[in-house]
Design an enzyme around this catalytic site. Sequence first.
Site, PDB file in Angstrom:
ATOM      1  N   HIS A 148       0.827  -1.215   0.000  1.00  0.00           N
ATOM      2  CA  HIS A 148       0.000   0.000   0.000  1.00  0.00           C
ATOM      3  C   HIS A 148       0.862   1.267   0.000  1.00  0.00           C
ATOM      4  CE1 HIS A 148      -3.510  -2.475   0.456  1.00  0.00           C
ATOM      5  NE2 HIS A 148      -3.137  -2.897   1.634  1.00  0.00           N
ATOM      6  N   ASP A 172      -4.970  -8.070  -3.513  1.00  0.00           N
ATOM      7  CA  ASP A 172      -5.246  -7.887  -2.090  1.00  0.00           C
ATOM      8  C   ASP A 172      -6.588  -8.472  -1.653  1.00  0.00           C
ATOM      9  OD1 ASP A 172      -5.269  -7.057   0.517  1.00  0.00           O
ATOM     10  OD2 ASP A 172      -5.165  -4.912   0.116  1.00  0.00           O
TER      11      ASP A 172
HETATM   12 ZN    ZN Z   1      -3.472  -6.861   2.622  1.00  0.00          ZN
END
Ligand code: ZN
Length: 452
Positions: free
Chosen positions: A279, A330
Site C-alpha cells: 500500500h 489484495d
Molecule cells: Zn493486505
Amino acid sequence: MTATRWLAEYAWLPGHAEPTADVLIEAEDGRITAVTPLVGSGRPAAGVEVLGDAVRLPGLTVPGLANAHSHAFHRALRGRTHGGRGDFWSWRDVMYSVAARLDPDSYLALARAAYAEMALAGITCVGEFHYLHHAPDGTPYADPNAMSAALVEAAAHAGVRITLLDTAYLTASVDGDPLVGPQRRFGDGNALRWAERVAAFRPEDDHARVGAAIHSVRAVPAGQLATVASLADRAGVPLHVHLSEQPAENDACRAVHGCTPTRLLADHGVLGRHTTAVHATHPTGADVALLGESRTGVCLCPTTERDLADGIGPARRMAEAGSPLSLGSDSHAVVDLFEEARAVELDERLRTRRRGHFTAAELVTAATVGGHAALGWGDAGRLSVGDRADLVTVRLDSARTAGVPPVGAFFAATAADVTNVVVDGRTVVADGRHLTVDVPAELRAAIEEVTS
Ligand SMILES: [Zn+2]
C-alpha cells in the site's frame, strides 16, 4: 517434460517499449531456451510449414503476471460489503466473520478456486499474505502449519506458483492490546514462537516458497520487529509489511512511538531491497525517501485501495525515489492485473490532474518482473532465455481489444481477454478455460460453505 514451441503474434520482450511481432518462443523443462523475432531473422515467418509444431498464440503474449499481495479468503467477501456506508474498519468486521469460519479443508477449497480464478486472469505466481494460522480460539492445529499447507496445495491444484508470506500478527493495536475474538487465531504469542513455527514449514514442491511478513505496526510490537526482519534476512527470503494504508495507523504510531510507521520500520531494520511495503498510501515525504534510499519495494493494490476508501499513494514519487513497484489484488474485490496496472497511471492522473506518468512498459514491468522479484522469484517475469516459461496471451479481437494497438493492450484489456496461460512450461489455461478447475462452480460452492 518435453520441449515446446510457441509462435506469438506479438510478444512483449524485456527492455522493449512496445511489443514485437511474430516471435518464436522455445522452452525445455519449464525454462525458456530461445526467443526469436522472426521478422528480419532469416527464419521463416508465421504460417510456414517448418513452424507447424509450434502452438499459435494469436494476440499479445506477455510474461507471467505476479499477484504480489493476496489474502485468498477475502474472495468470499466480493459483493457482500457494498450495501451500506462505512470504511476500512467496518469492512474489517465483515472480513473477520468469514475468517472465523475457515478450517484447513474449507480454506483449501476456497483458495484453490480463488487461485484458479487468478490463473484465468493470467496470474502465474501469487504472494499469499497469510495470517489465519490457528483454530478460531487460537489453539494450534495438530500440524501447526496446516493452514499454510492448505494454501500451498491450493496453488498446486490451480497450477500457479506461490510465495507463502507467513505473517507475524501478535497484537491488536500499536499500543500492544492483546488479540481478542476472531483475531486470536492469527497469533503465535511472540515473534520467537512465530519464527519457530515458520522454520518448521518446508514445502517440498517446486511451485512453493516461504517468505515472511509483518502484518503492520499495529500487529507486531516495535521490540519484536527486528526478530521477524532478521529471520527473513538470514533465510534470504522476501519480507512484506502492510504500511500506512490508513491515516489512523500513522496517527496511532506517532502517538505511541513519536514517529511514522516507515521511520519505525527503518529504525528496527525492516526496510531494504528484500522488503516490500504493501500500500504505502499515506507516506510523508521523508517516508518516501526512506523507502527509496533503502530500495524497499512498494506493492500497490489500487482496486482494493479504492474499494476500501484508503486513498491514493504517491506511486510516481516512490518509483522515482528508488522503490521498485509491484501490484496486488489484495482483497480480490477485482482479480485483474490489467486493471491494477492501468489504475497506477489513472489514479496518478486523478491526484495530479495531469496525464502520462508511467509508460505502458513500466506498467507491464510492475505487473510481471517487479512482482516476481518482490516474491523472491528472480528468474521469472521476462520473456528471456533462462527464465521460467510463463506465457500469458491476451486476445486482441474481443469487443474490448479489437482495433487496439498491441502497445495499448494494458489500457484496454481485462482479465476476461486472457486466452492462454503457461506456467513453468505447462499450459494451465487454454481458450480462456482453466484445464483442471471449474472455476465458477468451485468458487460458488466454496463461498457458500463459509458464508451460509
Ligand atoms: Zn493486505
